[in-house]
Each structure stands twice: as structure tokens, then as C-alpha cells.
Write a protein that holds these residues in place. Structure first.
Motif, short mmCIF file in Angstrom:
data_model
loop_
_atom_site.label_atom_id
_atom_site.label_comp_id
_atom_site.label_asym_id
_atom_site.label_seq_id
_atom_site.Cartn_x
_atom_site.Cartn_y
_atom_site.Cartn_z
N ILE A 292 -17.32 -19.58 36.08
CA ILE A 292 -16.49 -18.59 35.38
C ILE A 292 -17.11 -17.24 35.68
O ILE A 292 -18.30 -17.04 35.44
CB ILE A 292 -16.47 -18.84 33.86
N THR A 293 -16.35 -16.32 36.24
CA THR A 293 -16.91 -15.03 36.61
C THR A 293 -16.15 -13.90 35.94
O THR A 293 -14.92 -13.83 36.00
CB THR A 293 -16.97 -14.84 38.14
N GLN A 294 -16.89 -13.04 35.27
CA GLN A 294 -16.36 -11.85 34.61
C GLN A 294 -17.14 -10.66 35.16
O GLN A 294 -18.30 -10.43 34.80
CB GLN A 294 -16.53 -11.94 33.09
N THR B 291 -13.09 -22.72 39.74
CA THR B 291 -13.48 -21.35 39.44
C THR B 291 -12.41 -20.65 38.61
O THR B 291 -11.22 -20.72 38.93
CB THR B 291 -13.73 -20.56 40.74
N LEU B 292 -12.87 -20.00 37.55
CA LEU B 292 -12.03 -19.18 36.68
C LEU B 292 -12.54 -17.75 36.76
O LEU B 292 -13.73 -17.49 36.55
CB LEU B 292 -12.11 -19.69 35.24
N ARG C 246 -11.73 -22.50 27.45
CA ARG C 246 -11.56 -23.82 26.84
C ARG C 246 -10.64 -24.69 27.70
O ARG C 246 -10.96 -25.84 28.01
CB ARG C 246 -10.99 -23.68 25.43
N ALA C 247 -9.53 -24.12 28.14
CA ALA C 247 -8.60 -24.88 28.97
C ALA C 247 -9.24 -25.24 30.31
O ALA C 247 -9.08 -26.36 30.82
CB ALA C 247 -7.31 -24.08 29.19
N PHE C 248 -9.99 -24.30 30.88
CA PHE C 248 -10.65 -24.53 32.16
C PHE C 248 -11.70 -25.64 32.06
O PHE C 248 -11.73 -26.56 32.88
CB PHE C 248 -11.30 -23.22 32.62
N LEU C 249 -12.54 -25.59 31.04
CA LEU C 249 -13.58 -26.60 30.90
C LEU C 249 -13.01 -27.97 30.58
O LEU C 249 -13.58 -28.99 30.97
CB LEU C 249 -14.59 -26.17 29.82
#
Length: 289
Positions: free
Chosen positions: A126-128, A232-233, A282-285
Motif C-alpha cells: 500500500i503506497t501513499q 498493490t494499492l 480493509r477491502a484490499f487486505l
């Protein structure tokens, strides 16, 4: 105490005291949260309880930041390679073998070194505002790259990035007027308190200088993306003037299945879009556990 309450720990790793926040059941899928400059694990203070009912979360302070050790520059190798070693040492000390990574700012070159060298341990990214492509660099970086070439000549200009006006700007730039009231002033004031500790500005100057070597690792990171295709998100501030939106969109070049969200905000997207990001995570994990 709620079973999902955040717990606060100190553990010794390679002779350094490493502070970390933890919440959730360690038997659940783990998300490791890696913060950026100039903050600490405090940036995840709201995200952690938002996800702790379903996931295990661990958020360390890098050495030199937050509540972790901050030895002077002549007593510790302040480099992203060394911070990577410390982070891996923490995960090994805690017995965390498999995990997803949340990458923000400085957390990206640290986390992506871990992922590219130990791909079997990483369940997703997850990248921000966690850059892995040169497209992400904006004019903000000109003075930093000049400093990398000639530290003495450009140090006065770079030092201005360590003052309170610059710290406040990191939180407020690119934030729509109707969301500025979500930026709590203690965020930049806490960060500035850390920067103002004796010797800490020298620590930050050393890391500014060392950042240039992260770019040498970008081909390795991108090769890892292509070969291992980690889920990846991307949740990135569209108006981030530090790591621009082009850096978010570049992930799709090597990760065509990446889920990319450009949010109407700046560099510290969690401050203004925390609920939205928590929902996306949450949806991604759930899909990638």
C-alpha cells in the motif's frame, strides 16, 4: 481495555531502542506501517484502531524519529540502508514473517528494499506518496538534489525545510479549503518538536543527503514489481507537491493490476481522507490475505 486498543512498546534492535505501536490479534494478517519525514508512527494513530478489529498492525518509529533512539550522527550510520536493517531486525525480533507493507515517503525506500530482497515475506503493498519512480519528483526536490551534489553550498537552503513553516506546509499544501479544518495543529507541532531536539537537524540533513542513493535502487524495485507482481494499492494525494501524482500513476507501468486512487488532498492524505483510505485498505487486505 478494548482488545483492539493500540499498545506502545520499546524493543532493542542492533543496540538501538525502537518504539512501535501495535494493535490487533497477531494471529491475523499483519500490516506494517512505515512513516515518512518529518513524522513518526503518530501519523497512523487513527488508521491503526480503524483496522485493528480484523488485522494485526505494527507501526515503528525509524531511528532518529518519534520515540525511537536518536543517537548523534557520529554514532550511527544514518542511511536508508541502515534504517532498512533496523526495520528488518524489528520484524525478526517480533517473529513477524509474513506481512503487507504501508509505504509513506521515507517508508517507501525502506519498505521496498525489504520487499525486493525478501519477496516471499510480503503479501501486498500500500503506497501513499511512497515514491518508486523518478516521475514522482517535483520541483520541491531541486534544492535537495543540489544539496546532494554540494552539501556546503546548499545547506542553508535545505535547513529551511526543517523549520516550522515548512513542516506546517507539508500538512496543509494541496488540501482543499473545506478539509483544512481536519488538519490538527498538533501534527506539525509534534513533528517540529522532534526536529528541534538537539542534534536532530544534523540527523535529518544526513538523511537528506543519503536520499540520492535510493534512486539507484529504483531499477531493483521496478524489477521486483514486474517479476513478483505484488498486489498493490495506491492511495495518493492528487495535489501532493512533494511526490507528485505522476509517481502514483507510474506504478501501473510495472504493476498493471495495481489499484490506483488519486485523492483530493496533499502529502499527508491520512489527515483528510483517513476514513476513505481505511476502507480501501480493509477491502484490499481482505482480497490479498
Amino acid at each position: 481495555m478494548s482488545p483492539f486498543a493500540t499498545r506502545h512498546h520499546l524493543v532493542t534492535v542492533a543496540g538501538q531502542q525502537v518504539f512501535y505501536r501495535e494493535a490487533g490479534d497477531p494471529s491475523r494478517p499483519t500490516l506494517v506501517l512505515l512513516h515518512g519525514f518529518p513524522t513518526s508512527s503518530h501519523m497512523f494513530r487513527n488508521l491503526i484502531p480503524a483496522l485493528a478489529d480484523e488485522f494485526h498492525l505494527v507501526a515503528p518509529d525509524h531511528v532518529g524519529f518519534g520515540q525511537s533512539s536518536a543517537p548523534p550522527v557520529d554514532r550511527f550510520d544514518y542511511s536508508f540502508e541502515r534504517l532498512t536493517d533496523i526495520t528488518l531486525g524489528l520484524l525478526d525480533t517480533l517473529g513477524i514473517d509474513r506481512f503487507a507493507l504501508y509505504l509513506h515517503d521515507y517508508g517507501a525506500p525502506i519498505g521496498l528494499r525489504i520487499a525486493s530482497r525478501h519477496p516471499q515475506r510480503v503479501t501486498g503493498l500500500i503506497t501513499q506518496s511512497g515514491n518508486a519512480y523518478t516521475e514522482g519528483f517535483t520541483p520541491f526536490w531541486n534544492v535537495l538534489f543540489d544539496h546532494a551534489k554540494d552539501r556546503q553550498a546548499h545547506e542553508p537552503a535545505v535547513r529551511r525545510l526543517l523549520e516550522v513553516d515548512a513542516t506546517r506546509w507539508q500538512y496543509t499544501h494541496g488540501v482543499p479549503a473545506d478539509r483544512l479544518d481536519r488538519i490538527a495543529p498538533e501534527t506539525w507541532l509534534l513533528d517540529q518538536t522532534g526536529l528541534d531536539r538537539p542534534g536532530n537537524k544534523e540527523i535529518q540533513l544526513q538523511l537528506f543527503w543519503d536520499y540520492q542513493f535510493n534512486l539507484d535502487a529504483y531499477p531493483d524495485f521496478q524489477r521486483y514489481f514486474r517479476q513478483h507482481r505484488p498486489p498493490t494499492l495506491v492511495t495518493w494525494g492528487r495535489h501532493d507537491e512533494i511526490f507528485g501524482a505522476a509517481g502514483a500513476e507510474a506504478y501501473a507501468r510495472d504493476l498493471p493490476d495495481a489499484e490506483v486512487h488519486l485523492l483530493d488532498t496533499g502529502h499527508f492524505a491520512l489527515e483528510t481522507h483517513g476514513d476513505e483510505i481505511a476502507g480501501l485498505i480493509r477491502a484490499f487486505l481482505r482480497r490479498t490475505r
